[in-house]
Scaffold this motif. Sequence first.
Motif, PDB file in Angstrom:
ATOM      1  N   UNK A   1       0.841  -1.208   0.000  1.00  0.00           N
ATOM      2  CA  UNK A   1       0.000   0.000   0.000  1.00  0.00           C
ATOM      3  C   UNK A   1       0.873   1.255   0.000  1.00  0.00           C
ATOM      4  N   UNK A   2       1.897   1.250   0.852  1.00  0.00           N
ATOM      5  CA  UNK A   2       2.792   2.413   0.911  1.00  0.00           C
ATOM      6  C   UNK A   2       3.540   2.610  -0.404  1.00  0.00           C
ATOM      7  N   UNK A   3       3.920   1.495  -1.044  1.00  0.00           N
ATOM      8  CA  UNK A   3       4.635   1.585  -2.318  1.00  0.00           C
ATOM      9  C   UNK A   3       3.750   2.195  -3.402  1.00  0.00           C
ATOM     10  N   UNK A   4       2.513   1.775  -3.475  1.00  0.00           N
ATOM     11  CA  UNK A   4       1.595   2.320  -4.485  1.00  0.00           C
ATOM     12  C   UNK A   4       1.390   3.820  -4.267  1.00  0.00           C
ATOM     13  N   UNK A   5       1.233   4.217  -3.012  1.00  0.00           N
ATOM     14  CA  UNK A   5       1.045   5.637  -2.706  1.00  0.00           C
ATOM     15  C   UNK A   5       2.290   6.439  -3.087  1.00  0.00           C
ATOM     16  N   UNK A   6       3.455   5.881  -2.783  1.00  0.00           N
ATOM     17  CA  UNK A   6       4.711   6.577  -3.077  1.00  0.00           C
ATOM     18  C   UNK A   6       4.903   6.732  -4.585  1.00  0.00           C
ATOM     19  N   UNK A   7       4.625   5.684  -5.350  1.00  0.00           N
ATOM     20  CA  UNK A   7       4.786   5.751  -6.808  1.00  0.00           C
ATOM     21  C   UNK A   7       3.819   6.752  -7.429  1.00  0.00           C
ATOM     22  N   UNK A   8       2.620   6.832  -6.887  1.00  0.00           N
ATOM     23  CA  UNK A   8       1.652   7.823  -7.387  1.00  0.00           C
ATOM     24  C   UNK A   8       2.173   9.233  -7.162  1.00  0.00           C
ATOM     25  N   UNK A   9       2.777   9.464  -5.996  1.00  0.00           N
ATOM     26  CA  UNK A   9       3.332  10.781  -5.702  1.00  0.00           C
ATOM     27  C   UNK A   9       4.512  11.090  -6.631  1.00  0.00           C
ATOM     28  N   UNK A  10       5.355  10.086  -6.901  1.00  0.00           N
ATOM     29  CA  UNK A  10       6.487  10.276  -7.822  1.00  0.00           C
ATOM     30  C   UNK A  10       5.969  10.639  -9.208  1.00  0.00           C
ATOM     31  N   UNK A  11       4.911   9.981  -9.651  1.00  0.00           N
ATOM     32  CA  UNK A  11       4.354  10.253 -10.988  1.00  0.00           C
ATOM     33  C   UNK A  11       3.835  11.696 -11.064  1.00  0.00           C
ATOM     34  N   UNK A  12       3.135  12.144 -10.031  1.00  0.00           N
ATOM     35  CA  UNK A  12       2.619  13.515 -10.018  1.00  0.00           C
ATOM     36  C   UNK A  12       3.765  14.525  -9.964  1.00  0.00           C
ATOM     37  N   UNK A  13       4.805  14.222  -9.170  1.00  0.00           N
ATOM     38  CA  UNK A  13       5.952  15.142  -9.075  1.00  0.00           C
ATOM     39  C   UNK A  13       6.683  15.230 -10.408  1.00  0.00           C
ATOM     40  N   UNK A  14       6.774  14.123 -11.114  1.00  0.00           N
ATOM     41  CA  UNK A  14       7.423  14.114 -12.427  1.00  0.00           C
ATOM     42  C   UNK A  14       6.658  14.995 -13.418  1.00  0.00           C
ATOM     43  N   UNK A  15       5.336  14.925 -13.369  1.00  0.00           N
ATOM     44  CA  UNK A  15       4.513  15.710 -14.292  1.00  0.00           C
ATOM     45  C   UNK A  15       4.450  17.169 -13.896  1.00  0.00           C
ATOM     46  N   UNK A  16       4.814  17.487 -12.662  1.00  0.00           N
ATOM     47  CA  UNK A  16       4.782  18.875 -12.198  1.00  0.00           C
ATOM     48  C   UNK A  16       3.399  19.341 -11.836  1.00  0.00           C
ATOM     49  N   UNK A  17       2.470  18.393 -11.719  1.00  0.00           N
ATOM     50  CA  UNK A  17       1.086  18.759 -11.404  1.00  0.00           C
ATOM     51  C   UNK A  17       0.836  18.638  -9.906  1.00  0.00           C
ATOM     52  N   UNK A  18       0.109  19.557  -9.365  1.00  0.00           N
ATOM     53  CA  UNK A  18      -0.357  19.503  -7.982  1.00  0.00           C
ATOM     54  C   UNK A  18       0.767  19.296  -6.981  1.00  0.00           C
ATOM     55  N   UNK A  19       1.945  19.867  -7.264  1.00  0.00           N
ATOM     56  CA  UNK A  19       3.041  19.690  -6.311  1.00  0.00           C
ATOM     57  C   UNK A  19       2.759  20.390  -4.992  1.00  0.00           C
ATOM     58  N   UNK A  20       1.837  21.346  -5.041  1.00  0.00           N
ATOM     59  CA  UNK A  20       1.495  22.049  -3.808  1.00  0.00           C
ATOM     60  C   UNK A  20       0.722  21.194  -2.835  1.00  0.00           C
ATOM     61  N   UNK A  21       0.027  20.176  -3.330  1.00  0.00           N
ATOM     62  CA  UNK A  21      -0.769  19.325  -2.441  1.00  0.00           C
ATOM     63  C   UNK A  21      -0.090  17.985  -2.175  1.00  0.00           C
ATOM     64  N   UNK A  22       1.083  17.762  -2.759  1.00  0.00           N
ATOM     65  CA  UNK A  22       1.794  16.505  -2.503  1.00  0.00           C
ATOM     66  C   UNK A  22       2.270  16.459  -1.052  1.00  0.00           C
ATOM     67  N   UNK A  23       2.179  15.296  -0.421  1.00  0.00           N
ATOM     68  CA  UNK A  23       2.655  15.170   0.976  1.00  0.00           C
ATOM     69  C   UNK A  23       4.183  15.051   1.007  1.00  0.00           C
TER      70      UNK A  23
END
Length: 418
Positions: free
Chosen positions: A96-118
């Motif tokens: 579960x933690x791995x899936x959440x972490x990879x989702x955050x990495x994908x969003x950070x890579x795209x530069x989207x919603x970095x303000x709401x990333x944990x």
Amino acid sequence: MRLQCEVEVLSRLLPTCGLRGRGRAARALLSLGRPPGAAGAGVYLMVCTARDRGGARYKVQQNVERLFTRFVEEGKATVRLREPAVDLCLSKANVINLKTFLSAVRLAHQGNDTGVLPLSPLVPAKNSDVEKPKTKMIITSRRDYPLTKSFPFSLEHLQTSYCKLARIDSRVLSLRRLRKLDLSHNHIKQLPATLGDLAFLQELDLHDNHLEAFSGALCSSGLQKSLQLLDLSQNQIQALPLEFCQLRGLVQLRLDDNALLRLPCRIGQLRRLRFLSAARNKLPFLPWDFRNLSLENLDLFGNPFEQPNPLVPNIQLKIPLSLLECAARATVNHRIPYGCHLLPSHLCKDLEVAKTCRCGSACLSSFIQITVTMNLHHVAHTVVLVDNMGGTDAPVLCYFCSLHCYSQFLDRHLQSHG
């Protein structure tokens, strides 16, 4: 955001230089965040290990070439970066933690919603964050027993002996990876049903406690497949439940120094059992099904075995047979399926303990019972002497479904004994 797992950093440039890049994975703490004091900087991925607690940083935004997630359900994934040309191979992570972490990495890579990333502060890791998960813990005194701290979730072997425990700690019951649990030399009187939820438990040592029974619910739990060694010696158990023989994975069973008056009547169903010790109990005889065991080592020393006398039968035969007896015999003999959805539960239990005549037929409550002598070498390669006289014989119960079967046995017995 942080993730604890094992990481191997592979350079994709090494093969072009004729070098091998495969190394060993190391326990690591992955952090996704911004460097301290750089609020406007991009998002970085920092990998901290025991050798490098300060961590190596990798830019994430527009720098992730690909995420390999085919084995994410096994706690494995790979993050392929463009610059530097490395693959971060992740393993042994919480799914579960791995899936959440990879989702955050994908969003950070795209530069989207970095303000709401944990995002987490990129600071050096603590020793506890990058240490290899503890798999073994041995506690042999009450003062060392943790009262406020929790047990490491990664434990596979736990021993808590001489701690004067009156019950099994609920924190122990939540250690789902346990394979060996040693609770010997305590004051435990009762076993909780939730002990059966430890689906990987292979060895359970309850030697020298105050147990008076072993729950039938435990025998019907996940332990029936996983449990291989069970030590119940030096307790106060008088009988084991009928369901005990559902522990089909048992290889070693220790029952010494209890108050056992009998062994389970279907003990022969324990096909994998190789080591059995039930010394110094109160067994007057062995069940008929004992003949079906195939043991390497057997110890029944110090039991008050009675002297067999086939000429003095215990006659429980009722003629004519009742309708219930006839129906029960037919059900067992013809292997007719039954269950609590078809029959009352007490009848199902009676059918499960139906006796078997020497002719192979079943009998329920109408039978003739005797005890006969059996040399224990018939069921075990190595036998500890039964008594101080050097004997290896023990009395075994024997049943007959009719007078005809008993008379045939009696004729053969009298002929063989002159």
